[in-house]
Enzyme design. Structure first.
Site, PDB file in Angstrom:
ATOM      1  N   VAL A   1       5.596   7.350  -4.720  1.00 25.28           N
ATOM      2  CA  VAL A   1       4.412   7.725  -3.951  1.00 25.28           C
ATOM      3  C   VAL A   1       4.251   9.228  -4.074  1.00 25.28           C
ATOM      4  O   VAL A   1       5.228   9.955  -4.272  1.00 25.28           O
ATOM      5  CB  VAL A   1       4.509   7.316  -2.457  1.00 25.28           C
ATOM      6  CG1 VAL A   1       4.385   5.808  -2.297  1.00 25.28           C
ATOM      7  CG2 VAL A   1       5.799   7.815  -1.837  1.00 25.28           C
ATOM      8  N   SER A   2       3.024   9.702  -3.948  1.00 24.86           N
ATOM      9  CA  SER A   2       2.762  11.122  -4.171  1.00 24.86           C
ATOM     10  C   SER A   2       3.049  11.990  -2.955  1.00 24.86           C
ATOM     11  O   SER A   2       3.205  13.206  -3.086  1.00 24.86           O
ATOM     12  CB  SER A   2       1.309  11.333  -4.629  1.00 24.86           C
ATOM     13  OG  SER A   2       0.417  10.758  -3.699  1.00 24.86           O
ATOM     14  N   THR A   3       3.101  11.397  -1.764  1.00 25.77           N
ATOM     15  CA  THR A   3       3.463  12.161  -0.558  1.00 25.77           C
ATOM     16  C   THR A   3       4.567  11.423   0.180  1.00 25.77           C
ATOM     17  O   THR A   3       4.633  10.192   0.171  1.00 25.77           O
ATOM     18  CB  THR A   3       2.260  12.356   0.380  1.00 25.77           C
ATOM     19  OG1 THR A   3       1.752  11.078   0.776  1.00 25.77           O
ATOM     20  CG2 THR A   3       1.139  13.129  -0.310  1.00 25.77           C
TER      21      THR A   3
ATOM     22  N   GLN B   1       4.125   8.264   2.727  1.00 25.07           N
ATOM     23  CA  GLN B   1       3.483   7.012   2.314  1.00 25.07           C
ATOM     24  C   GLN B   1       4.510   5.868   2.264  1.00 25.07           C
ATOM     25  O   GLN B   1       4.673   5.194   1.247  1.00 25.07           O
ATOM     26  CB  GLN B   1       2.817   7.184   0.954  1.00 25.07           C
ATOM     27  CG  GLN B   1       1.572   8.070   0.987  1.00 25.07           C
ATOM     28  CD  GLN B   1       0.972   8.220  -0.397  1.00 25.07           C
ATOM     29  OE1 GLN B   1       1.650   8.595  -1.351  1.00 25.07           O
ATOM     30  NE2 GLN B   1      -0.314   7.927  -0.520  1.00 25.07           N
TER      31      GLN B   1
ATOM     32  N   GLY C   1       7.052  11.520  -2.777  1.00 22.68           N
ATOM     33  CA  GLY C   1       6.427  12.842  -2.785  1.00 22.68           C
ATOM     34  C   GLY C   1       6.350  13.459  -4.164  1.00 22.68           C
ATOM     35  O   GLY C   1       6.371  14.678  -4.313  1.00 22.68           O
TER      36      GLY C   1
END
Length: 206
Positions: free
Chosen positions: A9-11, A14, A43
C-alpha cells in the site's frame, strides 16, 4: 507449491488495503493448495521496485525458497511496465513464476505466459517509442542550432574579446555582429549571438 504473497500500500494507514490483498491471495492459495509466506511494503510507492519488501521477496525466489511471486493486483507489484518486463525476464532466468490474480497472469501456465509476453512486448514498444521521440527532438533542436548535451564553457579568449570591445565603446549589438561574422561559437549553444547574450556573457566574465 510455496509462494510469496506480496502486499503493498502507498500509505501506512491503508490497513484495509493490505487486508483485502491478503484475503484475495489466501482464497487463491486455498483453492490451489499453496503454502504462502506474506511479505509487505507499507507506505511504499509503486513507481519503481526499489523497496525492502520486494527485495526480500526476490531474494527468497532467487535462492529457490519459493516457487512463485503472487500479487492480488499487478499494480501492487509495479506501476511500471518496464519494471514488470524486467521482473518477467528475471523470473524466466531464475526459474520461478509471477502470478497477478486480477489480470490472470500466471507464468507457470501457457496462457499466463502469453499474457505476460504481450505486456512485456508493450513495455519494449513503449521504451523504443520514447527513445525515438527523444532522438527526433534532439535532431530537431540541432537543426535549429541549439546546442545539445553538456553546456559549453565560456572560452576565456571570447570573454577577453568582448571586454576589450566594450572598453573601446562598442555596443552589444556591434559586438554580436562581429562575433557572428567570425562564426564564434556560443557557450550555451544557439545559432547566433544576440546583444542580450553578449551582455550576459560580459557580465559573467567581469
Amino acid at each position: 507449491m510455496k509462494v510469496v504473497g506480496y502486499l503493498r500500500v502507498s500509505t501506512v494507514d491503508q490497513e484495509h488495503g493490505i487486508a483485502a490483498q491478503r484475503a484475495a491471495i489466501w482464497g487463491e492459495a486455498d483453492r490451489r493448495g499453496w503454502a504462502v509466506e506474506f511479505i509487505e511494503d507499507a507506505g511504499k510507492s509503486g513507481k519503481d521496485i526499489d523497496r525492502p519488501g520486494i527485495t526480500r521477496a526476490l531474494g527468497l525466489l532467487s535462492r529457490g525458497e519459493a516457487d512463485a511471486l503472487v500479487v492480488s493486483k499487478l499494480d501492487r507489484l509495479s506501476r511500471s511496465l518496464s519494471d514488470f518486463a524486467r521482473l518477467l525476464d528475471l523470473a524466466s532466468r531464475q526459474g520461478w513464476s509471477i502470478i497477478a490474480l486480477d489480470l490472470g497472469i500466471d507464468t507457470s501456465t501457457p496462457t499466463g505466459k502469453l499474457v505476460a509476453s504481450v505486456m512485456a512486448a508493450v513495455a519494449q514498444w513503449e521504451r523504443e517509442t520514447i527513445g525515438l521521440r527523444t532522438k527526433e527532438a534532439l535532431a530537431a533542436a540541432k537543426a535549429k542550432g541549439v546546442h545539445v548535451g553538456r553546456p559549453r564553457k565560456l572560452d576565456p579568449a571570447v570573454a577577453r574579446r568582448i571586454r576589450n570591445l566594450r572598453s573601446r565603446g562598442h555596443t552589444y549589438r556591434a559586438i554580436a555582429d562581429r562575433l557572428n561574422a567570425d562564426a564564434v561559437p556560443l557557450p550555451g549553444g544557439g545559432a547566433r549571438w544576440h546583444p542580450s547574450g553578449v551582455r550576459q556573457t560580459a557580465l559573467r566574465a567581469s
